[in-house]
Scaffold this motif. Sequence first.
Motif, PDB file in Angstrom:
ATOM      1  N   TYR A   1       0.815  -1.127   0.163  1.00  0.00           N
ATOM      2  CA  TYR A   1       0.268  -0.081  -0.078  1.00  0.00           C
ATOM      3  C   TYR A   1       0.967   1.497  -0.208  1.00  0.00           C
ATOM      4  CZ  TYR A   1      -3.636  -2.795   1.174  1.00  0.00           C
ATOM      5  OH  TYR A   1      -5.034  -4.415   1.243  1.00  0.00           O
TER       6      TYR A   1
ATOM      7  N   ARG B   1     -11.408   4.569  10.350  1.00  0.00           N
ATOM      8  CA  ARG B   1     -11.200   3.506  10.130  1.00  0.00           C
ATOM      9  C   ARG B   1      -9.846   3.121  10.006  1.00  0.00           C
ATOM     10  NH1 ARG B   1     -14.746  -1.671   7.400  1.00  0.00           N
ATOM     11  NH2 ARG B   1     -16.240  -1.165   8.002  1.00  0.00           N
TER      12      ARG B   1
ATOM     13  N   TRP C   1      -4.116   2.740  13.044  1.00  0.00           N
ATOM     14  CA  TRP C   1      -3.429   3.183  13.299  1.00  0.00           C
ATOM     15  C   TRP C   1      -3.284   3.888  14.539  1.00  0.00           C
ATOM     16  CZ3 TRP C   1       0.682   4.911   8.585  1.00  0.00           C
ATOM     17  CH2 TRP C   1       0.649   4.622   8.099  1.00  0.00           C
TER      18      TRP C   1
ATOM     19  N   SER D   1      -3.592  -1.291  -4.675  1.00  0.00           N
ATOM     20  CA  SER D   1      -3.313  -2.268  -3.472  1.00  0.00           C
ATOM     21  C   SER D   1      -4.578  -3.724  -4.437  1.00  0.00           C
ATOM     22  CB  SER D   1      -4.742  -1.608  -2.589  1.00  0.00           C
ATOM     23  OG  SER D   1      -5.940  -1.374  -3.213  1.00  0.00           O
TER      24      SER D   1
ATOM     25  N   THR E   1      -7.417  -6.036  -2.947  1.00  0.00           N
ATOM     26  CA  THR E   1      -7.305  -6.078  -1.865  1.00  0.00           C
ATOM     27  C   THR E   1      -8.140  -5.392  -0.527  1.00  0.00           C
ATOM     28  OG1 THR E   1      -5.509  -5.224  -0.629  1.00  0.00           O
ATOM     29  CG2 THR E   1      -5.002  -7.077  -2.327  1.00  0.00           C
ATOM     30  N   LEU E   2      -8.836  -4.419  -1.206  1.00  0.00           N
ATOM     31  CA  LEU E   2      -9.364  -3.066  -0.724  1.00  0.00           C
ATOM     32  C   LEU E   2     -10.617  -2.904  -1.189  1.00  0.00           C
ATOM     33  CD1 LEU E   2      -6.507  -0.495   0.337  1.00  0.00           C
ATOM     34  CD2 LEU E   2      -7.477  -2.564   1.862  1.00  0.00           C
TER      35      LEU E   2
ATOM     36  N   MET F   1       1.553  -1.822   9.235  1.00  0.00           N
ATOM     37  CA  MET F   1       0.731  -0.812   9.180  1.00  0.00           C
ATOM     38  C   MET F   1      -0.010  -0.892   7.847  1.00  0.00           C
ATOM     39  SD  MET F   1       2.042   1.290  12.095  1.00  0.00           S
ATOM     40  CE  MET F   1       0.860   2.250  11.591  1.00  0.00           C
ATOM     41  N   MET F   2       0.403  -1.653   7.128  1.00  0.00           N
ATOM     42  CA  MET F   2      -0.137  -2.144   6.011  1.00  0.00           C
ATOM     43  C   MET F   2      -1.408  -3.211   6.105  1.00  0.00           C
ATOM     44  SD  MET F   2       2.476  -1.729   2.657  1.00  0.00           S
ATOM     45  CE  MET F   2       3.784  -0.756   2.170  1.00  0.00           C
TER      46      MET F   2
ATOM     47  N   ARG G   1      -3.055  -3.648   9.135  1.00  0.00           N
ATOM     48  CA  ARG G   1      -4.121  -2.668  10.100  1.00  0.00           C
ATOM     49  C   ARG G   1      -4.679  -2.112   8.963  1.00  0.00           C
ATOM     50  NH1 ARG G   1      -1.351   0.449  15.120  1.00  0.00           N
ATOM     51  NH2 ARG G   1       0.519  -0.941  15.240  1.00  0.00           N
ATOM     52  N   ILE G   2      -4.656  -1.753   7.815  1.00  0.00           N
ATOM     53  CA  ILE G   2      -4.857  -0.845   7.114  1.00  0.00           C
ATOM     54  C   ILE G   2      -6.371  -2.341   6.592  1.00  0.00           C
ATOM     55  CG2 ILE G   2      -5.253   0.023   4.816  1.00  0.00           C
ATOM     56  CD1 ILE G   2      -3.344   2.056   5.233  1.00  0.00           C
ATOM     57  N   LYS G   3      -5.834  -3.073   5.570  1.00  0.00           N
ATOM     58  CA  LYS G   3      -6.025  -4.400   5.105  1.00  0.00           C
ATOM     59  C   LYS G   3      -7.783  -5.280   6.318  1.00  0.00           C
ATOM     60  CE  LYS G   3      -7.380  -8.187   2.759  1.00  0.00           C
ATOM     61  NZ  LYS G   3      -8.140  -7.419   1.431  1.00  0.00           N
TER      62      LYS G   3
ATOM     63  N   ALA H   1      -8.884  -3.083   8.842  1.00  0.00           N
ATOM     64  CA  ALA H   1      -9.770  -2.840   9.534  1.00  0.00           C
ATOM     65  C   ALA H   1     -10.668  -2.130   8.161  1.00  0.00           C
ATOM     66  CB  ALA H   1      -9.255  -1.311   9.580  1.00  0.00           C
ATOM     67  N   TRP H   2     -10.433  -2.519   6.936  1.00  0.00           N
ATOM     68  CA  TRP H   2     -11.260  -2.999   5.814  1.00  0.00           C
ATOM     69  C   TRP H   2     -12.325  -4.022   5.602  1.00  0.00           C
ATOM     70  CZ3 TRP H   2     -11.313   1.210   1.400  1.00  0.00           C
ATOM     71  CH2 TRP H   2     -10.712   2.223   1.409  1.00  0.00           C
TER      72      TRP H   2
ATOM     73  N   PHE I   1       0.175  -9.808   1.477  1.00  0.00           N
ATOM     74  CA  PHE I   1       0.597  -9.958   2.578  1.00  0.00           C
ATOM     75  C   PHE I   1       1.518 -11.369   2.896  1.00  0.00           C
ATOM     76  CE2 PHE I   1      -2.451  -6.805   3.235  1.00  0.00           C
ATOM     77  CZ  PHE I   1      -1.167  -5.785   3.609  1.00  0.00           C
TER      78      PHE I   1
END
Lengths: 467, 467
Positions: A189, A440, A445, B198, B201-202, B437-438, B440-442, B444-445, B457
Motif C-alpha cells: 500500500y 477506520r 493506526w 492495492s 485487496t481493498l 501498518m499495511m 492494519r489497513i487491510k 480495518a477495511w 501479505f
Amino acid sequence: MLTANQIMEINRIIQIGRLLLDEHDRYSYSFDASFGTYLPDAVVQTKHVEELAKLVKFANQEGIPIYPRGQSTSLSGGPLPVQGGIVIDLSVMNDILDIDEEDLVAVVSPGVLTSAIHKAAEEKGLMYPPDPSSSHVSTIGGNMAENSGGPRGLKYGVTKDYVIGLEVITPEGEIIQTGGRTVKNVTGYDLTKLIVGSEGTLGIITKAILRLIPKPPATATLMAIFSNLVDAGRAISNILSSGILPSKMELMDQASIIAVENYQPMGLPRDAEAIILLELDGHPLALQDEIIQAEQLCYVVGASQVKIPKNDMEKEEIWRARKLVSPAIVRIKPTKISEDATVPRSKIPEMCERLQEIKRRYQVHLVLFGHAGDGNLHPNIICDKSDPEEMERVEKAVAEIFTAAVELGGTLSGEHGIGNMKAPFMEMELGAVGLDMMKRIKKAWDPNNIMNPGKIFPEPGQKLELK
Amino acid sequence: MLTANQIMEINRIIQIGRLLLDEHDRYSYSFDASFGTYLPDAVVQTKHVEELAKLVKFANQEGIPIYPRGQSTSLSGGPLPVQGGIVIDLSVMNDILDIDEEDLVAVVSPGVLTSAIHKAAEEKGLMYPPDPSSSHVSTIGGNMAENSGGPRGLKYGVTKDYVIGLEVITPEGEIIQTGGRTVKNVTGYDLTKLIVGSEGTLGIITKAILRLIPKPPATATLMAIFSNLVDAGRAISNILSSGILPSKMELMDQASIIAVENYQPMGLPRDAEAIILLELDGHPLALQDEIIQAEQLCYVVGASQVKIPKNDMEKEEIWRARKLVSPAIVRIKPTKISEDATVPRSKIPEMCERLQEIKRRYQVHLVLFGHAGDGNLHPNIICDKSDPEEMERVEKAVAEIFTAAVELGGTLSGEHGIGNMKAPFMEMELGAVGLDMMKRIKKAWDPNNIMNPGKIFPEPGQKLELK
C-alpha cells in the motif's frame, strides 16, 4: 492537563531537545493563521528523532494528545492544540537539505522552509514544483501534512505528487520508512501518499524524499483584461483545449482589482470584471510561439487588453498585482477568511455566479481570486471578527460556499486542508460510509487517538465557528 | 468450495449478469501471465454495480473469497484465485468511456482497455500518459489495481498520478465514491491513491475518473549505440542533468540485442553492450534543438553511433527493436520471468553489475532491458519450467535480484505489483512494523479477509515458487 509525574517523565525523555512549560512560551503555540486560541500543556522542541519517538510512545501509553506543528501558517486549524496536550515544534528539525542531482531527489527535514528547497534545487538546475503562496514562511513538513498546492498545480500537480519517501513516527512511537528514492514503487500500500495530506493525524513526518525535475529553461508571462467575467472563463477553457498547458493561470475578480488599486495603484482598470495572469514555462523557442497563440485566444473571446512583458522586471511587475491581493484586502477589514473550495474546471463560471449570489444574500465583502486553471478558486470573505452580527452572516455564507462547491461536483478543500474548521462538512462531501472508511484507518493506526485529535473528523454536533 | 445453498443465493443475487459454474468455464479463469493454476469455485460476469455490491455483501457474510479480474495480464499473480471462491470478471464492465474536454478528464469503466482510452483521448487532442507495454490487451481496472507504469513514467509518472476519482465496492459490499473531478482535493485521507495499487485487496473499482493532459504536438526519437554498458549509463545521467526530460528512455543490453537479431534481423550491432532509445515530446521547435543536444551528449560519453530518424516510418522501425525484445526472448526458452526491481537512477550501473554476477553465479539466461530513465529495469530470466533443476537455480537468482534492488535503496516492484509471487519478500523491504501498518489497513477495511486473499501479505513461511 499533564500530571506532575507525566511532566517528570517527559523531562526524562527529552534529553537533547527542550521542553517548554511556561505559559508565555506555550501561548506562542496556541494559534495559527485560522481561528481560535488553544493553550497546549507543554511544547517540545527537538531535532532528535529517536527521542521524539520515545515521547510519542509515552504519550500513547498515557493518552496525551500530540500536536505536530511547523510554522503554523495553516488556514484550516491544522496545528491547533484543540485538546491541550503537547505541541511538537518541528520548525527546529531543519538540518537536512540535500539535493541529489543524479537521482533527481531532495532529502529534507520537516522544518526546512519550502522556499529553501526551491532555491537549493534551482542552484543545481532543478525544480521542486509545488509553490504554495506561503512558501517563504511555511515548512515542507506543514506542506506535506496539508498536501499544499499553489499556482503551479495546474501543470505540475501538488505536494503529494513529489513526495516519494518518508520517515515517520507512528502514533505508537515506532519509526518507519515508507517509499524510497524511486518514482516507481508498487510494493504494498502507498503509505507515503496516505500520510501526505493526512494533516498530522497518522504520524509525525521526520524526513522526506522529494522528487525533483529539470528546471524549465525559460518562462513567459501574459496578463489579459476582460470587461466580462464569463469571457475570462472562456479564455481559460480555450487556452487549455488549444494544447497549451500553462505553468500558472491565475484569476482576479473586480473586487480584487479595486482592492489592489486602492492599496497600491498599479494602473489596473477598475471597471474590468476580471484579469487573467498566465505563465508558461519550457523551451524558449516553444514559448515564443505559444505566448502569441495565448494572446490571440484571449482577444478572440473578447479581452479588452493583453500585455506581454518583455523582460524580467516587467514580468515581476505583473505578478506583483496578484501578490498584492492578500495584503490589499486585509486593509479593508481586519479578518480574512480564505477559502479554497475547488470545482471541476467547466463549473468555474457557475461557481462564480453562485459566489456572487452568496455575496448579495448575506451582504458579505467577498473577493474572488485564485488558481483558475485547475478550478481551485479562493473566495475570501473580509470581515471583522469582533462584530458578532456580521460573523453570523459570514458563517452562513461560508457554509453555503462549501455546499455550492460540493453540489457542483467539487470539493470542500483544494489545498488548505480540513483541520477543525471544515470537519463539520466532511459527511456532506464523503457520505457516511466514505467518512467511516477514513475513520477506520485512523483507528487502526492510532487506537488511542493521540495524533492531532479533533482534526478532519467531526465531533458529534460540531458546527462551523469563526471566532 | 461453495455449498449448494450459497450457489442458490448467488444465483438469486446475479439477475442481470451471468454466473459460470462449469469446470470448462472456470478453468479459463484459473491462471494469469504469471505462475500457477488455481480453479475458482465460480465466476461472475456483470455490468451491474448494485448487483455486484450485493454479491460482495453476501460473500463477506459467508467468508467467501472474491477475486476481481480484468484481462489477467498480471505478471505477479494479481488476479489468481489462490483460495478458490468467486472470480469477478470485470472485463465485461466496459460500457463507459467518456472524454470531457473542458474538465480534462476521462470517466471510464474498469473493463475498458487502456489503449482505447489512449485512442479516445488522442482523438480530442488530449493524452492519457501511462503506457504499460500491455496497454493493447490490459484493462484500466487492472492497471489501477497494480498501479501500472510504462516507458512514459520517466516524464509523466504512473497510473496513480492520473486517477483522481473512483467508485468502489468496499469489502463489506458498500458503494463509495472517492476523490472527484478536480486535481486538487485535500478533503480527508486520499482513499483514491490508497486503493490504486492495492491490487484488489481493498475493494472493487467499478468506475474511475482519470486526469488527461493536452497532447504534446510533436515527438522526436533517437537511438544511441554503446560498446560499453557503463557509458550508456553515463549518457542517461548526462541527458537528464542537462535539463532535457525525455518522455521515454529505454535500455537494451547485449543479450536483448542478440535475441532480437536472431529473431528478426534489424541490423543491430551484435557486439554493442547497450542501446539507448529515447523519445522527446513537446513543441516542435524545442524538440529540434533538444534532440541535437541529446545526440551530442551521447557522443561525448562515447556512443559509437547515434541515429535520429527523419520520419514516422523510421521512428517506428527504431521502436520496433524495443518491442521485439519480449517476443524474441521467449523463442530462446518457453518460460519468461519478467522482473521489475527498481533502483534509484544513480544505482543503475551497480545494479547492472549485480545482475551480471547473479547471471554468472546461477548460470541463468538473463536478459536486461527496461525503463532506464527512472531506474525501472526489467531483468528477464528465460528458462523452462519443466526443468526442476533449472527452476531451482532460477528461484535463487530471482530472490537475489530482489535482495540486490533493496540493498541498493530500491524496491521489489516498480510496476508489476507484489501479488502472491513477491509476498515472501515484503518484510525485507518494509520491515516488520512497516508491513504491520499495511496489514492494519487491510484488516480495518476487510475484517473477514475476503478481497483477493493471499496477495501482498505473506502467509507464515511462504516462499517464492515458480512453477
